[in-house]
Design a protein around this motif. Structure first.
Motif, PDB file in Angstrom:
ATOM      1  N   LEU A 848      11.387   9.028   0.935  1.00 12.00           N
ATOM      2  CA  LEU A 848      11.644   7.703   1.496  1.00 12.00           C
ATOM      3  C   LEU A 848      13.067   7.540   2.022  1.00 12.00           C
ATOM      4  O   LEU A 848      13.360   6.585   2.737  1.00 12.00           O
ATOM      5  N   VAL A 849      13.936   8.494   1.680  1.00 12.99           N
ATOM      6  CA  VAL A 849      15.342   8.370   2.052  1.00 12.99           C
ATOM      7  C   VAL A 849      15.500   8.144   3.551  1.00 12.99           C
ATOM      8  O   VAL A 849      14.979   8.919   4.365  1.00 12.99           O
ATOM      9  N   GLY A 850      16.192   7.045   3.902  1.00  9.76           N
ATOM     10  CA  GLY A 850      16.501   6.761   5.300  1.00  9.76           C
ATOM     11  C   GLY A 850      15.308   6.398   6.159  1.00  9.76           C
ATOM     12  O   GLY A 850      15.398   6.387   7.377  1.00  9.76           O
ATOM     13  N   LYS A 851      14.150   6.131   5.529  1.00  8.04           N
ATOM     14  CA  LYS A 851      12.957   5.811   6.320  1.00  8.04           C
ATOM     15  C   LYS A 851      12.571   4.346   6.111  1.00  8.04           C
ATOM     16  O   LYS A 851      12.844   3.756   5.072  1.00  8.04           O
ATOM     17  N   GLU A 852      11.944   3.817   7.120  1.00  5.84           N
ATOM     18  CA  GLU A 852      11.514   2.428   7.050  1.00  5.84           C
ATOM     19  C   GLU A 852       9.998   2.388   6.809  1.00  5.84           C
ATOM     20  O   GLU A 852       9.248   3.129   7.457  1.00  5.84           O
ATOM     21  N   ILE A 853       9.582   1.531   5.907  1.00  3.00           N
ATOM     22  CA  ILE A 853       8.155   1.443   5.604  1.00  3.00           C
ATOM     23  C   ILE A 853       7.473   0.499   6.583  1.00  3.00           C
ATOM     24  O   ILE A 853       7.943  -0.617   6.805  1.00  3.00           O
ATOM     25  N   SER A 854       6.370   0.959   7.182  1.00  2.00           N
ATOM     26  CA  SER A 854       5.708   0.077   8.149  1.00  2.00           C
ATOM     27  C   SER A 854       4.453  -0.555   7.555  1.00  2.00           C
ATOM     28  O   SER A 854       4.005  -1.581   8.001  1.00  2.00           O
ATOM     29  N   LYS A 855       3.874   0.104   6.563  1.00  2.00           N
ATOM     30  CA  LYS A 855       2.603  -0.388   6.066  1.00  2.00           C
ATOM     31  C   LYS A 855       2.347   0.171   4.669  1.00  2.00           C
ATOM     32  O   LYS A 855       2.746   1.305   4.364  1.00  2.00           O
ATOM     33  N   ILE A 856       1.689  -0.623   3.847  1.00  2.00           N
ATOM     34  CA  ILE A 856       1.322  -0.160   2.513  1.00  2.00           C
ATOM     35  C   ILE A 856      -0.192  -0.291   2.352  1.00  2.00           C
ATOM     36  O   ILE A 856      -0.761  -1.339   2.669  1.00  2.00           O
ATOM     37  N   ILE A 857      -0.838   0.790   1.951  1.00  2.00           N
ATOM     38  CA  ILE A 857      -2.265   0.715   1.624  1.00  2.00           C
ATOM     39  C   ILE A 857      -2.369   0.880   0.125  1.00  2.00           C
ATOM     40  O   ILE A 857      -1.869   1.861  -0.428  1.00  2.00           O
ATOM     41  N   PHE A 858      -2.985  -0.098  -0.526  1.00  2.00           N
ATOM     42  CA  PHE A 858      -3.108  -0.019  -1.975  1.00  2.00           C
ATOM     43  C   PHE A 858      -4.573  -0.169  -2.363  1.00  2.00           C
ATOM     44  O   PHE A 858      -5.213  -1.165  -2.046  1.00  2.00           O
ATOM     45  N   VAL A 859      -5.108   0.859  -3.012  1.00  2.28           N
ATOM     46  CA  VAL A 859      -6.457   0.781  -3.556  1.00  2.28           C
ATOM     47  C   VAL A 859      -6.321   0.697  -5.070  1.00  2.28           C
ATOM     48  O   VAL A 859      -5.939   1.679  -5.698  1.00  2.28           O
ATOM     49  N   PRO A 860      -6.565  -0.493  -5.642  1.00  5.13           N
ATOM     50  CA  PRO A 860      -6.297  -0.691  -7.065  1.00  5.13           C
ATOM     51  C   PRO A 860      -6.981   0.370  -7.928  1.00  5.13           C
ATOM     52  O   PRO A 860      -8.139   0.709  -7.703  1.00  5.13           O
ATOM     53  N   GLY A 861      -6.205   0.898  -8.875  1.00  6.03           N
ATOM     54  CA  GLY A 861      -6.747   1.883  -9.800  1.00  6.03           C
ATOM     55  C   GLY A 861      -6.881   3.263  -9.195  1.00  6.03           C
ATOM     56  O   GLY A 861      -7.377   4.177  -9.848  1.00  6.03           O
ATOM     57  N   LYS A 862      -6.490   3.426  -7.935  1.00  6.62           N
ATOM     58  CA  LYS A 862      -6.728   4.712  -7.311  1.00  6.62           C
ATOM     59  C   LYS A 862      -5.510   5.263  -6.594  1.00  6.62           C
ATOM     60  O   LYS A 862      -5.026   6.330  -6.954  1.00  6.62           O
ATOM     61  N   LEU A 863      -5.036   4.506  -5.607  1.00  3.20           N
ATOM     62  CA  LEU A 863      -4.083   5.138  -4.711  1.00  3.20           C
ATOM     63  C   LEU A 863      -3.140   4.158  -4.045  1.00  3.20           C
ATOM     64  O   LEU A 863      -3.454   2.981  -3.848  1.00  3.20           O
ATOM     65  N   LEU A 864      -1.975   4.694  -3.746  1.00  5.26           N
ATOM     66  CA  LEU A 864      -0.978   3.935  -3.002  1.00  5.26           C
ATOM     67  C   LEU A 864      -0.545   4.815  -1.844  1.00  5.26           C
ATOM     68  O   LEU A 864      -0.120   5.952  -2.049  1.00  5.26           O
ATOM     69  N   ASN A 865      -0.719   4.299  -0.637  1.00  9.17           N
ATOM     70  CA  ASN A 865      -0.315   5.080   0.532  1.00  9.17           C
ATOM     71  C   ASN A 865       0.796   4.333   1.253  1.00  9.17           C
ATOM     72  O   ASN A 865       0.618   3.194   1.675  1.00  9.17           O
ATOM     73  N   ILE A 866       1.969   4.973   1.331  1.00  3.64           N
ATOM     74  CA  ILE A 866       3.104   4.355   2.004  1.00  3.64           C
ATOM     75  C   ILE A 866       3.189   4.951   3.400  1.00  3.64           C
ATOM     76  O   ILE A 866       3.342   6.168   3.555  1.00  3.64           O
ATOM     77  N   VAL A 867       3.026   4.103   4.410  1.00  5.94           N
ATOM     78  CA  VAL A 867       3.065   4.582   5.794  1.00  5.94           C
ATOM     79  C   VAL A 867       4.437   4.291   6.372  1.00  5.94           C
ATOM     80  O   VAL A 867       4.910   3.153   6.351  1.00  5.94           O
ATOM     81  N   LEU A 868       5.101   5.340   6.854  1.00  2.10           N
ATOM     82  CA  LEU A 868       6.457   5.184   7.399  1.00  2.10           C
ATOM     83  C   LEU A 868       6.401   5.007   8.907  1.00  2.10           C
ATOM     84  O   LEU A 868       5.443   5.409   9.564  1.00  2.10           O
ATOM     85  N   LYS A 869       7.494   4.407   9.428  1.00  2.00           N
ATOM     86  CA  LYS A 869       7.569   4.215  10.891  1.00  2.00           C
ATOM     87  C   LYS A 869       7.880   5.526  11.571  1.00  2.00           C
ATOM     88  O   LYS A 869       8.610   6.344  11.014  1.00  2.00           O
TER      89      LYS A 869
END
Length: 869
Positions: A848-869
């Motif tokens: 994540l260093v120096g990156k900007e987050i554009s979107k977060i996908i969260f599936v409860p109990g399963k997964l977290l997807n951090i989408v960068l710009k």
RNA sequence: GGUCCGGUGGCGGAACUGGCAGACGCGUUGGACUUAAAAUCCAAUUCCAUUAAACCGGAGUGAGGGUUCGAUUCCCUCCCGGACCACCA
């Protein structure tokens, strides 16, 4: 520690189960019923190989599980014992088929009994038992009464080697399915069952069978082969120069493409077509035509239907056919590519839009007239089609014989008078309307399914219960005189004259007419093997009934069969015949339901270790008796279920079998230390146990038996690990550098861990194992766990939904869809908390260093997807 | 030719409804036990790169494209295999 002695255990429980009649099916109608059925075997002389019982083991698992689920379970077995192999064997070895069959049954039964199946042998049936085939004969007479059984002299398929008539269904690639001989067509007097009267119901009711596999339904659909089209009235005129003059002979053709009627450039008759025999028809080259007809007769079906073969035919000189749509006269041919027994035995040929006609037209230099254009493909929108009324014919067949291609897809009509511009579906409809209005044809449905040729000129089958009286004609034997028993004979060889061997026994053949009492002769043909197997599942319900095929009240309770397992090769024969037979019994009020089998599952073959079909010829046959002796029936059962998906075919591997045996050894070892069990199970074990109970309960219902076994293996591995952390891992050398980084595991812990499984929970595990490995489970259940009654009388364990919930989970952390970390977090974690936890992870930080987050996908109990710009 | 089903490590195969690919088993390798072997037990085992070892990284479910934050899974094209039917107009 005592060793797991499968031989002792299995013998012991076979005896005990037998003594207490554990599998005897009662008539306790207060309990819900469950009827689970195997396709009953033909008891061949070779005995069983390990592939045969695969299906029986699976149904047995289901039966045992249902028993524990409180169901009244019917799981029967019997013998489909009539048929050619027994007879051929008898011929060769000079043994009566009945003697040999009885011997084979003994072998089969002993082999099956070793496997530990839940069959109630009091309900054993045998299709060759006169008390059984009495009802096969009875049903046949009922069919005759309803006009569904009739005698026909139409040419039938004849196997010159087996010397008997056959049904279409008995062919394999144009050859006799039994002996591989090329078959012939032979006109003979035959009994035929009008199964086509049920074609529509057999087809439509497939939709009701939601518990059937689609693949099998599809095969039945294809076999029934319904096609909608039109019957169109052409007529024949004898002199082209006198077109329009009488007499005209009407000639009906069947087509699924009435929309191409304007493209007809010739007409073809099957060589067998009746109209050719018409004296009034003046054929100038009659000699040539007759010669062709004779040659066609001589050809075997295989030669005739060989696809690679050139199409042949002869033009009927002096005869023309009149197209009812435009009055055009076109030449008439006979050709053996037109089948006599489908449609009307005559076709209108549209070479531009039918590949077979195209091929024929090219060969005989016939005109090809394009009437459907591909240019306006049906995928185009309607508006486009309107604009393109006269479309580009260049992609259709060409008039000149040099080029062009046949176009058989739907398109838009051209050169077709009132059909021009219409799309194929509309054009078909309009043409049929026009034909009907003009009285020149009608809408017509045809089936590939043929009526069922029911006579066999052989000895070892059910006698057909009719007599032929000179005065009264064909008369059924009176019901009180059934069964018509198969007489003893000295010679059961086929006579070769096309008559059954029974025809030689004059004592038996000569009888009196049930109607007038005069002299009469018995029908000497016998029924095909499929007869007895078409209703056997009903007889298990009421095997000893002498008053009826089945008691209707009992049938109401037990029918339909809830789960039916057998080979896919029966999709189009046995399963169509049985559905037909059942529907007929339903129609005459003999049974309560109109479909016999609620759920159908096909079993995949077990092939040899060398990848070939198990057969004496390859020397790769494995006898279950040997496997059972060496590894145990339970190990064989577990292995056969574990091999792969139940419906898939799979190669046998004795190495693989040892894996199953090892699994049972582990279960045994755990049970040996049962006295050291902890009071309560560890949290992880109890959670895993309940997950396993859930999985197995669900997977058995879906017949995913391979994953059931693997789930139990996982549980067993886990129990061992938790119970004896020392034996599992004491020799493991912890990598020194890793030891520096983290805490090495505690050493020297020699006591059973508190994390292990309790006696009570272990008992639950034994219950779910029991359907798979009944002998071992029963031994542990009664002898080790001290239960007084059979494990199969216990109640199937329920999983506790609370226990299968995980408190902490491994949350998947992805960055741009790629896995970068898994973090252990509380199961109920929220999105924001999850993001915060993820941000603390070193690897995530790095990404994540120096990156900007554009979107977060969260599936409860399963997964977290951090989408960068 | 038609219809249907399938293609995942060395092998059999697993993967819920699109969410950690390779569970479980076999085989293989190394180790413990043994005088030795078998049996048993422990560990490793998709490929590539890196490393003393590892972490970290890259590729990857027949091939190519598409949809999606994300595809073994859905869509299109193609290749291969299997089953059933097959001149059914």
């Amino acid at each position: 520690m005592e060793k797991y002695n499968h031989q002792e255990i299995e013998a012991k429980w076979h005896k005990k189960w037998d003594e207490e009649k554990l599998y005897q099916v009662g008539e306790d109608k207060s309990r819900p019923k469950y009827y689970v059925l195997d396709m009953f075997p033909y008891p061949s002389g070779a005995g069983l190989h390990v592939g045969h019982p695969k299906g029986y083991i699976a149904t047995d698992i289901l039966a045992r599980m249902k028993m524990m689920g409180g169901f009244n379970v019917l799981h029967p077995m019997g013998w489909d014992a009539f048929g050619l192999p027994a007879e051929n064997f008898a011929l060769k070895n000079k043994v009566h088929p009945a003697t040999q069959t009885a011997k084979n049954v003994v072998t089969y039964k002993s082999q099956l009994q070793k496997i530990g199946l839940t069959y109630d042998w009091d309900r054993e049936i045998n299709t060759t038992d006169p008390e059984y085939y009495k009802w096969t004969q009875w049903a046949f007479i009922k069919m005759w009464e309803k006009g569904l059984a009739y005698e026909s002299t139409a040419p039938i398929i004849w196997c010159p080697s087996c010397q008997t008539g056959l049904a279409m269904e008995d062919l394999e690639e144009g050859r006799c399915e039994r002996c591989g001989s090329e078959i012939e067509r032979k006109p003979m007097k035959q009994w035929v069952i009008k199964i086509t009267a049920y074609a529509d119901r057999l087809l439509n009711d497939l939709d009701k069978l939601s518990g059937w596999e689609d693949s099998i339904k599809e095969m039945q659909k294809n076999w029934i082969g319904r096609s909608e089209g039109a019957e169109i009235n052409f007529s024949l005129v004898c002199h082209p120069e006198r077109s329009g003059a009488e007499p005209r002979d009407p000639l009906k053709v069947f087509t699924t493409r009435p929309d191409t009627l304007f493209g007809v450039t010739y007409v073809v008759l099957a060589p067998e077509h009746e109209i050719i025999k018409n004296e009034k028809l003046i054929i100038k080259n009659k000699k040539e035509v007759d010669q062709y007809i004779n040659e066609a007769k001589k050809k075997s079906d295989l030669q005739r239907t060989d696809l690679n073969k050139d199409k042949t035919g002869v033009k009927l000189e002096g005869v023309m056919a009149v197209n009812p749509a435009n009055g055009e006269e076109v030449p008439v041919f006979i050709a053996d590519y037109v089948l006599p027994n489908y449609g009307t035995g005559a076709i209108m040929a549209v070479p531009a839009h039918d590949e077979r006609d195209f091929e024929f037209a090219r060969k005989y230099d016939l005109p090809i007239k394009t009437v459907v254009s591909s240019f306006c493909h049906p995928e185009r929108s309607d508006s486009e089609v309107k604009d393109l009324k006269i479309a580009d014919p260049s992609r259709g067949a060409q008039d000149d014989k040099g080029g062009g291609d046949v176009f058989c897809d739907d398109g838009v009509n051209i050169n077709s008078d009132f059909l021009n511009g219409l799309k194929t579906a509309e054009a078909k409809k309009k043409m049929i309307e026009w034909l009907e209005k003009e009285g020149k044809g009608k809408m017509k449905v045809n089936y590939k399914l043929n009526d069922w040729v029911f006579s066999r000129q052989r000895y070892w089958g059910e006698p057909i219960p009719f007599v032929h009286c000179a005065k009264c004609g064909t008369v059924p034997v009176a019901e009180k005189d059934l069964p018509v028993r198969l007489p003893e004979v000295e010679h059961y060889e086929p006579t070769g004259t096309g008559e059954s061997p029974l025809a030689n026994i004059s004592d038996w053949v000569n009888t009196t007419c049930p109607k007038c009492g005069g002299q009469a002769k018995r029908e000497t043909n016998t029924m095909p093997q499929w007869a007895g197997s078409s209703w056997y599942y009903l007889r298990y319900i009421d095997p000893k009934n002498s008053q009826a095929l089945v008691d209707k009240e009992k049938e109401k309770y037990w029918s339909p069969v809830d789960f039916y397992v057998g080979g896919a090769e029966h999709a189009t024969r046995h399963l169509i015949y049985a559905r037909f037979w059942h529907k007929f019994l339903f129609d005459i009020g003999a049974v309560n339901y109109d479909e016999p089998f609620t759920r159908l599952q096909h079993v995949g073959l077990i092939i040899g270790e060398d990848g070939r079909k198990m057969s004496k010829r390859w020397g790769n046959v494995i006898n279950p008796d040997d496997i059972i002796e060496k590894f145990g029936a339970d190990a064989m059962r577990v292995y056969e279920m574990f091999m792969g998906p139940f419906g898939a075919s799979c190669a046998w591997s004795t190495n693989g079998l040892t894996g199953a045996r090892k699994f049972l050894d582990h279960v045994w070892a755990i049970s040996e230390s049962i006295e050291q069990r902890t009071e309560n199970s560890g949290k992880e074990i109890s959670s895993l146990l309940h997950k396993t109970i859930k999985k197995i309960s669900e997977d058995i219902a879906e017949f995913k038996l391979n994953t059931c076994v693997s789930a139990m293996m996982i549980l067993t591995n886990e129990i061992e690990k938790k119970t004896h952390p020392v034996s599992r891992g004491s020799n493991y050398r912890y990598p020194p550098r890793l030891a520096e980084l983290g805490t090495p595991p505690a050493e020297g812990n020699s006591h059973p861990s508190q994390e292990g499984i309790s006696r009570e929970d272990f008992a639950k595990f034994i219950q779910i194992l029991a359907p798979f490995a009944p002998h071992l489970a029963e031994e542990i259940w009664q002898e080790k766990l001290g239960n007084q009654a059979s494990v199969f009388k216990s109640v199937w364990p329920k999983f506790d939904p609370e226990l299968i919930k995980d408190e902490t989970i491994n949350l998947i952390v992805q960055i741009n869809g790629k896995l970068r970390a898994t973090i252990s977090v509380p199961a109920e974690i929220s999105q924001n908390e999850a993001i915060n936890s993820a941000r603390e992870n070193d690897n995530v930080k790095k990404w994540l260093v120096g990156k900007e987050i554009s979107k977060i996908i969260f599936v409860p109990g399963k997964l977290l997807n951090i989408v960068l710009k």
